[in-house]
Structures are given as C-alpha cells and as structure tokens.
Design a protein around this motif. Structure first.
Motif, mmCIF file in Angstrom:
data_model
loop_
_atom_site.group_PDB
_atom_site.id
_atom_site.type_symbol
_atom_site.label_atom_id
_atom_site.label_comp_id
_atom_site.label_asym_id
_atom_site.label_seq_id
_atom_site.Cartn_x
_atom_site.Cartn_y
_atom_site.Cartn_z
ATOM 1 N N ALA A 15 3.524 7.757 -10.754
ATOM 2 C CA ALA A 15 4.884 7.557 -11.254
ATOM 3 C C ALA A 15 4.940 7.911 -12.730
ATOM 4 O O ALA A 15 3.993 7.669 -13.474
ATOM 5 C CB ALA A 15 5.316 6.111 -11.035
ATOM 6 N N PRO A 16 6.077 8.481 -13.144
ATOM 7 C CA PRO A 16 6.211 8.868 -14.547
ATOM 8 C C PRO A 16 5.985 7.674 -15.474
ATOM 9 O O PRO A 16 6.541 6.617 -15.257
ATOM 10 C CB PRO A 16 7.668 9.337 -14.633
ATOM 11 C CG PRO A 16 8.101 9.612 -13.248
ATOM 12 C CD PRO A 16 7.281 8.749 -12.358
ATOM 13 N N GLY A 17 5.181 7.879 -16.492
ATOM 14 C CA GLY A 17 4.976 6.840 -17.489
ATOM 15 C C GLY A 17 3.773 5.961 -17.227
ATOM 16 O O GLY A 17 3.371 5.180 -18.078
ATOM 17 N N GLN A 18 3.172 6.063 -16.047
ATOM 18 C CA GLN A 18 2.037 5.207 -15.728
ATOM 19 C C GLN A 18 0.699 5.918 -15.930
ATOM 20 O O GLN A 18 -0.350 5.361 -15.606
ATOM 21 C CB GLN A 18 2.133 4.716 -14.278
ATOM 22 C CG GLN A 18 3.219 3.704 -14.047
ATOM 23 C CD GLN A 18 3.070 2.459 -14.902
ATOM 24 O OE1 GLN A 18 3.627 2.380 -15.991
ATOM 25 N NE2 GLN A 18 2.294 1.494 -14.444
ATOM 26 N N LYS B 77 11.231 5.353 -2.109
ATOM 27 C CA LYS B 77 10.464 4.105 -2.158
ATOM 28 C C LYS B 77 11.352 2.880 -1.929
ATOM 29 O O LYS B 77 10.935 1.904 -1.314
ATOM 30 C CB LYS B 77 9.764 3.978 -3.524
ATOM 31 C CG LYS B 77 8.694 5.040 -3.754
ATOM 32 C CD LYS B 77 7.999 4.855 -5.092
ATOM 33 C CE LYS B 77 7.018 6.009 -5.330
ATOM 34 N NZ LYS B 77 6.225 5.827 -6.545
ATOM 35 N N LEU C 180 3.690 1.472 -1.403
ATOM 36 C CA LEU C 180 4.488 1.530 -2.633
ATOM 37 C C LEU C 180 3.628 2.025 -3.795
ATOM 38 O O LEU C 180 3.306 1.276 -4.708
ATOM 39 C CB LEU C 180 5.045 0.133 -2.925
ATOM 40 C CG LEU C 180 6.178 0.011 -3.950
ATOM 41 C CD1 LEU C 180 7.433 0.723 -3.477
ATOM 42 C CD2 LEU C 180 6.487 -1.474 -4.180
ATOM 43 N N GLY C 181 3.266 3.310 -3.742
ATOM 44 C CA GLY C 181 2.376 3.843 -4.766
ATOM 45 C C GLY C 181 3.058 3.923 -6.113
ATOM 46 O O GLY C 181 4.256 4.104 -6.207
ATOM 47 N N VAL C 182 2.278 3.782 -7.163
ATOM 48 C CA VAL C 182 2.853 3.867 -8.494
ATOM 49 C C VAL C 182 1.966 4.716 -9.412
ATOM 50 O O VAL C 182 2.347 5.059 -10.516
ATOM 51 C CB VAL C 182 3.090 2.435 -9.057
ATOM 52 C CG1 VAL C 182 1.782 1.819 -9.518
ATOM 53 C CG2 VAL C 182 4.103 2.431 -10.171
ATOM 54 N N GLU D 46 0.837 -1.208 0.000
ATOM 55 C CA GLU D 46 0.000 0.000 0.000
ATOM 56 C C GLU D 46 0.871 1.256 0.000
ATOM 57 O O GLU D 46 0.534 2.267 -0.603
ATOM 58 C CB GLU D 46 -0.944 -0.003 1.214
ATOM 59 C CG GLU D 46 -2.269 -0.679 0.896
ATOM 60 C CD GLU D 46 -2.982 -1.200 2.134
ATOM 61 O OE1 GLU D 46 -2.736 -0.670 3.240
ATOM 62 O OE2 GLU D 46 -3.768 -2.154 1.973
#
Lengths: 403, 403
Positions: free
Chosen positions: B15-18, B139, B10-12, B8
């Motif tokens: 994040a760049p590109g997502q 992270k 470890l947010g993504v 939880e």
C-alpha cells in the motif's frame, strides 16, 4: 443479515452528544415549569471548564511546520512519536511496550476500540462484555456479528474493587468466549478493578487462552487512596492483551482525536491493516500532540485530579440527599452513575424532561446495560458551580416526578 | 470466515506510504550500481512542494479557540460548518446538498469510503468495482464480505472518456450488483469520465435501482480543455447517489484528515451511526479547516492546476521516450499510470529495485487491478525538478532490466 437490519440495531439516538438531533420530544405529560439555570451537558466533559494540557496546541503547530513527514506517517503513526510514547507508556503501565511492532496511534480511543474488536471478533465469535460498561462495547460486538456474553458488575454491592462477577466470567470463558473487552475505570460507575480482580482476569485469560482488550482511557485520573493495577503488567502472556488509552478525557485533548493501542503485535498488525482502509491514520498533525502526553508540566495532573475530586465529592453529596437514590463514589474517572428513585414516568421520559425542563443533559442508563434503566450517567468534568446547580435542578425534577 | 483469514486477505505491504515497513528486500538479482539523486516518493503527494491552502492553519487555530463546541460536534460534524459546505458543494456539483440530513464530515475521504461501503454492502452483496481503480475499493468490498464484480476500464484504448466497459457494467447490474463504487477522476490513470459515460451510469443505476458511490476526490484538479460531469446533477434519483470528496489532495490538507460524503440521507444516516463507533467524528478542531475549502484566495486554484499541468506534461514526455512504454495523458488529478515495457525481472522486483537502486518509490500496478501488472502508479504532485530527475532514473533502470 441485510445491511438495513444491521444498521437498525446500531442505535445512536441516545448516544452521548447526539441530543442535538433529537429536537423537542416533550409533551403533555410534562409537569410544572421550566427551571432556569445555566445549561449543563453531562453527556461529555467540558473542555472549556478543564482546558487542554499546556503545550498541546504548540506541538500541533510544530507538526504543521514539520510538513509532509508529519502529514503522511505510517498508518500506525510516526515512528519517532511511537518511540517516545512507548517509553512513557511502559513507565506508566509497568511493562515494556514495543514501539515498532506493538503500538498503534488511532483516531481517538474509539478508533482503537473499533480496530481492536474488528481484529479479534469474527461472525459468531463469543465475546465477554461487562454490564454496565462503556456503551459502544456492546455495539462493536454486534456490528461484527459476534455473540455477546454478558458478565455482571455488581458495583453497588461492594466497597472493594469493581464487583465483577468472576464466576460468571469464568463460566463465559468455559462456554467459549475468546475475547474479553472491558473498561478500567471508564465504566459508567467509575469503579476501579482491585488487584485481586485483575489477577483473576489474567489467570482466567491465560487458562482459556482468551484475548483481553482493556480500555484504560481514564486510568490517569485516580482519586486519593485509590490503587490501580495494570493488567498488562500481571502474569499474563503479552500476546493475549491489548491496552487502549488516549488523551481525550483527563487531558481534554478530544478535539485532536487521538488514541493508542499497545500490546500483542499480531493484533496491532491487523489493526493497522484495517486502519489503512478505515481512515488511513490518525490525523498526521494531531499525532504531534502526543509528544506532550505523559510529559505535562510538574503538578499539572495533581491540580486537575484535585479539581475533579472536589466536584465529585459535592455531586455525590447532592445525590445522596435525594431519598432513595443510590450512588457509589467513583474511584477514578469523571463519571457518576446514580440510580434514581422510582418515578411516575419512564426513565427515557425523565431524561427528556431533564433536558427540556432543566437544561440538564445526561445519558440514559440503558445505554450501558439493560439492567440499569433507573440509572443515569453524568460526566462531571464540568464547571464546578454550574454542575452543582444542575444536580440541584435534577433533584427538583426527581421530586416533581417521584412515584 | 475466521478473523485470521479475513485479515490475511487484507494486505497492506504494497500500500502507498507503507514502504518504510518493508526494510531492504533487494538481493543478488540486482544489477549495477545505486543511482544517485534526490529521493522521490511518488506513493503520495509532497505537501512540502505544494503547500496547504492559505488560511488552513489559521482556521484550525480559530477552532481550538472556539473550544468545547468545536471539540465535541455532532458525529456527522458541526452543523454550522456543514451549512457552509452544503452551499459551496451544491455550487460546485450543480445539485442541492441537504446540510442537516444529507452531508457527513469524515476522517479523510478514506473514512467516507469506508463508511459508505459499510452502509450499503452486507455479506454476499454484489458490488461493481472498476479495474483499475483506487486500490482500497476492492479491499473495502472484501472486508465486508461482499462479492466483487469487476468492470474493465479500457483507459488506454480511448481518447474520449474513461473507457469504462458500459456493456460489462450493465451485465453486472443485470446479474444482481446493487452497488457501484467508482472514482472520477482519482483512478490511477487520472482519466475523466465523459458526459456520455456518466449519463449512461445514471441511466443504468436508475433502471436497476442500484446505489452509486462516486469518489470525486480529485475533481477540482482538472487540466486545460477537460470537461467534467457530476453524476449527482444528472438524471438519477438523489437517494441512489453518494458523492465523496475531500481537501487532502489538490488542497494538500491531508494532515488534517478531512473528507465529506453527501447525498442519499438514508445512507448518510447509517454512515453517522457507524462513525459513532468507528471514530466518533472527524477531529473537531480539524473540521474548522473546512471553512477555507472552496473559499481559497482568487487565482490560487488556477496557479496550483497550472503547476501540476507542467509537471504532468514533462513526465508524460519522459515516459513516452521509453521504448515500449504506454502512458495516457491524465485529464485530471495527479496520477500517472504508465505501462512499462517487458522486463527481465518481475514487476514487484522492479518496484523494489527502483526504491533501493534509484530512491524512487512507486506503487505497483497490481494494487489497482490484477490486469495491470506491468504498470506503476506515480502521484506527480511533487517537486517539479526532482520528479523529472526521478523519472530519468526510472528510465535508466528500465533499460538496465529490459527483457
């Protein structure tokens, strides 16, 4: 646990492919002369003898030409590639695959295994691990400080199935294992789980609400008369299974570092979150090579399997001629796991002697289970004649060092 | 910590590109019409606008032709490639590199960062992290359950150097930080640490026997008049430094996923042990591309730098025209980190509006530090005209939503 102690446990010296870092280890205990012959490295397959699938490089080149869109994909891989894969993997495994949320492309199946274990195992979690099985499974559990619960596979005392001790598996679930990680068939003995074994694994996982991670890396390389059962197509909740595959072995595409994991969306999502900080994504251009996977020219796979079956048969025959050597005929994959007769030197020394006196590299059995010290693993995806000749030299050294 | 709570954190999502996974997030709070214009994704560089180095693909093809020896290298990468790299990296950084024991090839610099943090940070270990810095640094520390000790970088209130708070860094070392991880210059503001700052970091690391991991991904893309100091060539024990670089950015080779870490042999050895279970190795064929790195055609790098300097200058000028907008001229790299004026909507909503109303993708400042909510990061390695036009649209939206 300090970082030092954590890494002391994470041995890599005897890992397949790392022999080059060992240097000469032999000594005065060695007997006799060096045997001449073409070196054979059975620690991994020889992609020069069994070449990459046709079209793989062209697909890579097309990926490079696509440019930025192929270089920077979603962390879980390019959507268009996942869509094609999902359809073909569903066809192969007999159960649907969710391209958007239920599939991730990884740097090799090793990458998929790492992410899958990381996404399901926290410190102190109990994890069922087969003995013997792929050598990294145990190391992954140890790295994440899980508690390994061994389950024996009596592969040499059964003709039907893998010989997994299902009572032991149930006991381990009863004692709290929440994850079961196993390979089918890419365990060192190349045995294929029977439909009965897979059905029982599905039933137990459902009863104990455990997650099953099944590594099916070699599941396309199946020999004549061998039936294969896909766990994910059995009576098991889709949220409880992650299946791992890749084109590194049968298809000889290891140089592109590609793997996939598919199944439980919640686990795949965690795997992508972690991939974002582990390596961002499988190499973008390489991902394009996956368009050729499960889309090989007609007859190509049959030819590849037949070539491996011939090598398998010849090597099994050679090992069976060694007195006191036990070897089961693998039903799939390209691994042989013979148990050698009693020797006058330690198994570790024998592996060293093999390398230095016979130019034959094998992986010691203790990498796969503490209970198989007398076994060695061979990846027989090699030049046919050279591998037969290499096993002849191995047999000669067995006699030289026989107890 | 359960696996759920670990992931939880470890947010993504941001994040760049997502951004592609976000879908439409806008709503009735949005004002005005959609602005037309060519979409620009500033979350990463555009390798179609700035193409991969000449010869990269040919080197890859040669790697494929080499076959098995290139597909299956040592886990730390092929020795012959490491030898060439070691020599060129020593020349670039001004201190020797041990090809056999002090260098590892990884899947991208992200792979190197992951392995380096894993190899030095255990649960509860204190780690000094710069704010703002590359978003994954924090992270990584969190994933390994280290304790993050923030050190502020006052990049906007200095003209000389990065503005790292050296007193705070010393305090953090005094309070037990054993690892310091920082980027030079690929922090979001593109600032270059001065020789004084680097000398002080070396002295502090020596005094407190701390390990320094320095991410120098962008250290070749330096603009006119900017001096650069390599930490590893300063007065610091070689065993205390790991330097990370890669050809993904300046050289636009991200699609091959290549990075390197070099320095302290004991740490490199742990990194290789871990790489063996994370992804085995950087894609074998891709490794061959590293033979072109630091061996580009004469004048190629100068041309690339000049093109980026022109884009940088135009964009800085555009941002400075926005009233209340603060932006420092980056000395190296291709990141801009402007602080926007006060807006009537939240920074997160503004980033969404930018994407949906102006086809401009940027990364929110909170990814890099909790103290930079009003900043956005742009990777300006883009088509020159398109990026100028995109910043014009950004400026228009700033006026639309100004507080």
């Amino acid at each position: 646990m300090t970082v030092q102690s954590k890494f002391e446990k994470l041995g890599v010296d005897a890992a397949p492919g790392q022999e080059v870092r060992l240097g000469a280890k032999g000594g005065t205990w060695m007997r006799g002369e060096v045997l001449s012959g073409r070196p054979v490295d059975f620690s991994h397959g020889d992609v020069d003898a069994h070449e990459p699938t046709p079209g793989a490089f062209d697909a890579f080149e097309a990926g490079v030409r696509t440019g930025g869109a192929q270089a920077y994909t979603e962390y879980r891989g390019a959507m268009a590639i996942r869509e094609g894969l999902a359809e073909r993997l569903a066809g192969f495994t007999g159960a649907s695959v969710d391209a958007r949320d239920g599939l991730i492309v990884t740097p090799g199946t090793q990458g998929a295994l790492f992410l899958a274990v990381a996404a399901t195992v926290a410190r102190g979690d109990k994890v069922a691990i087969v003995q013997p099985d792929y050598f990294a499974n145990r190391k992954l559990v140890e790295f994440f400080e899980g508690e390994m619960m061994p389950v024996q596979m009596h592969y040499n005392s059964t003709e039907d199935g893998a010989g997994l001790d299902l009572n032991e598996l149930e006991a381990v679930f009863r004692n709290g294992a929440k994850v079961f990680l196993f390979s089918n068939p890419n365990n060192p003995a190349g045995v294929v789980y029977s439909s009965g074994e897979i059905a029982r694994i599905a039933a137990l996982a459902s009863r104990y609400d455990a997650t099953v991670i099944v590594d099916q890396l070699y599941s396309r390389l199946r020999y004549e008369g061998v039936a294969y059962t896909h766990l994910r197509a059995q009576n098991i909740a889709a949220d409880n299974v992650v299946t791992i595959m890749g084109p590194s072995k049968t298809e000889s595409l290891s140089g592109y570092r590609l793997g996939v994991a598919f199944g439980a969306p919640a686990i795949i999502e965690r795997m992508e979150k972690l991939q974002a900080i582990v390596s961002l994504r499988a190499a973008g251009y390489s991902q394009a090579v996956l368009t050729t996977w499960f889309a090989e020219p007609e007859g190509w796979m049959e030819t590849r399997i037949a070539a491996h079956q011939r090598i398998r048969d010849d090597l099994v025959q050679s090992f069976r001629k060694i007195e006191g050597c036990d070897v089961r005929v693998p039903g799939a994959g390209s691994y042989l796991f013979p148990q050698l007769p009693k020797l006058s030197i330690s198994p570790r020394d024998f592996v060293t002697a093999l390398r230095e006196q016979a130019a034959v590299t094998v992986t010691p059995g203790t990498e796969f289970s503490p209970h198989t010290p007398r076994s060695v693993r061979l990846n027989f995806s090699q030049d046919h004649a050279a591998s037969v000749e290499a096993v002849r030299r191995l047999a000669e050294l067995v006699e030289r060092y026989r107890a």
